[in-house]
Design a protein around this motif. Structure first.
Motif, PDB file in Angstrom:
ATOM      1  N   LEU A 145     -10.963  -5.902  -5.917  1.00 49.25           N
ATOM      2  CA  LEU A 145      -9.568  -6.204  -6.240  1.00 49.25           C
ATOM      3  C   LEU A 145      -9.064  -7.501  -5.610  1.00 49.25           C
ATOM      4  CD1 LEU A 145      -7.996  -2.652  -6.267  1.00 49.25           C
ATOM      5  CD2 LEU A 145      -8.727  -4.049  -8.179  1.00 49.25           C
ATOM      6  N   PRO A 146      -9.297  -7.744  -4.318  1.00 51.18           N
ATOM      7  CA  PRO A 146      -8.827  -9.021  -3.774  1.00 51.18           C
ATOM      8  C   PRO A 146      -9.473 -10.233  -4.442  1.00 51.18           C
ATOM      9  CG  PRO A 146      -9.323  -7.507  -1.992  1.00 51.18           C
ATOM     10  CD  PRO A 146      -9.788  -6.872  -3.255  1.00 51.18           C
ATOM     11  N   ARG A 166       0.073 -11.951  -5.714  1.00 48.76           N
ATOM     12  CA  ARG A 166       1.422 -11.402  -5.488  1.00 48.76           C
ATOM     13  C   ARG A 166       1.599 -10.063  -6.194  1.00 48.76           C
ATOM     14  NH1 ARG A 166       5.318 -16.074  -7.316  1.00 48.76           N
ATOM     15  NH2 ARG A 166       5.901 -14.276  -8.520  1.00 48.76           N
ATOM     16  N   TYR A 167       0.782  -9.814  -7.210  1.00 45.83           N
ATOM     17  CA  TYR A 167       0.939  -8.609  -8.024  1.00 45.83           C
ATOM     18  C   TYR A 167      -0.181  -7.606  -7.800  1.00 45.83           C
ATOM     19  CZ  TYR A 167       3.898 -11.996 -10.375  1.00 45.83           C
ATOM     20  OH  TYR A 167       4.827 -12.956 -10.648  1.00 45.83           O
ATOM     21  N   LEU A 168      -0.780  -7.638  -6.624  1.00 46.61           N
ATOM     22  CA  LEU A 168      -1.937  -6.785  -6.353  1.00 46.61           C
ATOM     23  C   LEU A 168      -1.572  -5.301  -6.434  1.00 46.61           C
ATOM     24  CD1 LEU A 168      -4.908  -6.836  -5.676  1.00 46.61           C
ATOM     25  CD2 LEU A 168      -4.320  -6.876  -3.272  1.00 46.61           C
ATOM     26  N   VAL A 169      -0.437  -4.908  -5.894  1.00 46.79           N
ATOM     27  CA  VAL A 169      -0.015  -3.504  -5.947  1.00 46.79           C
ATOM     28  C   VAL A 169       0.213  -3.082  -7.395  1.00 46.79           C
ATOM     29  CG1 VAL A 169       1.774  -1.868  -5.262  1.00 46.79           C
ATOM     30  CG2 VAL A 169       0.944  -3.556  -3.628  1.00 46.79           C
ATOM     31  N   SER A 170       0.841  -3.938  -8.171  1.00 43.71           N
ATOM     32  CA  SER A 170       1.059  -3.634  -9.586  1.00 43.71           C
ATOM     33  C   SER A 170      -0.258  -3.537 -10.335  1.00 43.71           C
ATOM     34  CB  SER A 170       1.937  -4.700 -10.234  1.00 43.71           C
ATOM     35  OG  SER A 170       3.188  -4.747  -9.602  1.00 43.71           O
ATOM     36  N   LEU A 171      -1.219  -4.376  -9.978  1.00 41.94           N
ATOM     37  CA  LEU A 171      -2.536  -4.336 -10.603  1.00 41.94           C
ATOM     38  C   LEU A 171      -3.223  -3.005 -10.317  1.00 41.94           C
ATOM     39  CD1 LEU A 171      -4.816  -5.869 -12.098  1.00 41.94           C
ATOM     40  CD2 LEU A 171      -5.571  -6.691  -9.872  1.00 41.94           C
ATOM     41  N   VAL A 172      -3.136  -2.522  -9.084  1.00 35.48           N
ATOM     42  CA  VAL A 172      -3.735  -1.232  -8.726  1.00 35.48           C
ATOM     43  C   VAL A 172      -3.056  -0.106  -9.500  1.00 35.48           C
ATOM     44  CG1 VAL A 172      -4.079   0.430  -6.864  1.00 35.48           C
ATOM     45  CG2 VAL A 172      -4.526  -1.983  -6.468  1.00 35.48           C
ATOM     46  N   TYR A 173      -1.730  -0.126  -9.554  1.00 33.81           N
ATOM     47  CA  TYR A 173      -1.021   0.906 -10.309  1.00 33.81           C
ATOM     48  C   TYR A 173      -1.388   0.866 -11.788  1.00 33.81           C
ATOM     49  CZ  TYR A 173       1.994   2.529  -6.545  1.00 33.81           C
ATOM     50  OH  TYR A 173       2.465   3.096  -5.399  1.00 33.81           O
ATOM     51  N   ALA A 174      -1.510  -0.316 -12.360  1.00 27.33           N
ATOM     52  CA  ALA A 174      -1.891  -0.436 -13.769  1.00 27.33           C
ATOM     53  C   ALA A 174      -3.278   0.142 -14.004  1.00 27.33           C
ATOM     54  CB  ALA A 174      -1.837  -1.894 -14.206  1.00 27.33           C
ATOM     55  N   MET A 175      -4.202  -0.107 -13.077  1.00 24.74           N
ATOM     56  CA  MET A 175      -5.549   0.441 -13.222  1.00 24.74           C
ATOM     57  C   MET A 175      -5.532   1.966 -13.122  1.00 24.74           C
ATOM     58  SD  MET A 175      -7.638  -2.396 -11.019  1.00 24.74           S
ATOM     59  CE  MET A 175      -9.180  -1.526 -11.068  1.00 24.74           C
ATOM     60  N   VAL A 176      -4.763   2.495 -12.183  1.00 24.73           N
ATOM     61  CA  VAL A 176      -4.694   3.953 -12.021  1.00 24.73           C
ATOM     62  C   VAL A 176      -4.063   4.596 -13.245  1.00 24.73           C
ATOM     63  CG1 VAL A 176      -3.574   5.792 -10.692  1.00 24.73           C
ATOM     64  CG2 VAL A 176      -4.700   3.911  -9.510  1.00 24.73           C
ATOM     65  N   ILE A 177      -2.958   4.048 -13.713  1.00 25.12           N
ATOM     66  CA  ILE A 177      -2.280   4.609 -14.888  1.00 25.12           C
ATOM     67  C   ILE A 177      -3.176   4.513 -16.121  1.00 25.12           C
ATOM     68  CG2 ILE A 177      -0.331   4.262 -16.468  1.00 25.12           C
ATOM     69  CD1 ILE A 177       1.308   3.492 -13.950  1.00 25.12           C
TER      70      ILE A 177
END
Length: 146
Positions: A106-107, A117-128
């Motif tokens: 991920l990094p 800047r959008y790493l948290v959003s990227l993780v949430y998008a992958m999980v969803i």
């Protein structure tokens, strides 16, 4: 007679080679990615890491025997599927998390496509996305006519 013996010998050699390939790949995965030591570290069980190793070996041996000997266990369908699905999900999730953590996927991905800047959003998008795809496959796709 000879052709049957040759065919059976070929199948036996092919099965043995396939088993060696899969076993080697599993051993390489566990060793290279340090999955068992990392799991022992996360569980604060350094001195009990032999239990993790034993569980992996016993699990592989048990399920190999169950497959070869065609063991059958008749259990109620829905509760069994819920329990097995939960453990399968835990296994796949832990393996995916271990691969992601070890390889720093991920990094590196976020840095390369300038999404740090959008790493948290990227993780949430992958999980969803993963959950949605799994639910679609489980609840809809498997019941569609071929």
């Amino acid at each position: 007679m000879v052709s049957g013996l040759a065919a059976n010998s070929f199948v036996a050699v092919l099965g043995f080679a396939g088993g060696l390939g899969v076993g080697s790949a599993l051993a390489a995965l566990l060793i290279v990615l340090d999955i068992i030591p990392r799991l022992a570290q996360l569980a604060f069980a350094y001195r009990k890491s032999i239990w993790f190793e034993t569980a992996v070996v016993c699990g592989a041996l048990f399920w190999s025997l169950a497959d070869f000997l065609e063991w059958r266990l008749w259990l109620p369908k829905h509760p069994t599927l819920i329990v097995i699905g939960t453990f399968d999900g835990i296994f796949v999730g832990m393996l995916g998390a271990a691969l992601t953590e070890v390889m720093n996927v991920l990094p590196i991905l976020a840095k390369r496509v300038r999404l740090s800047r959008y790493l948290v959003s990227l993780v949430y998008a992958m999980v969803i996305g993963k959950v949605t795809g799994s639910l679609f496959d489980w609840l809809v796709f498997q019941y569609m006519d071929p």
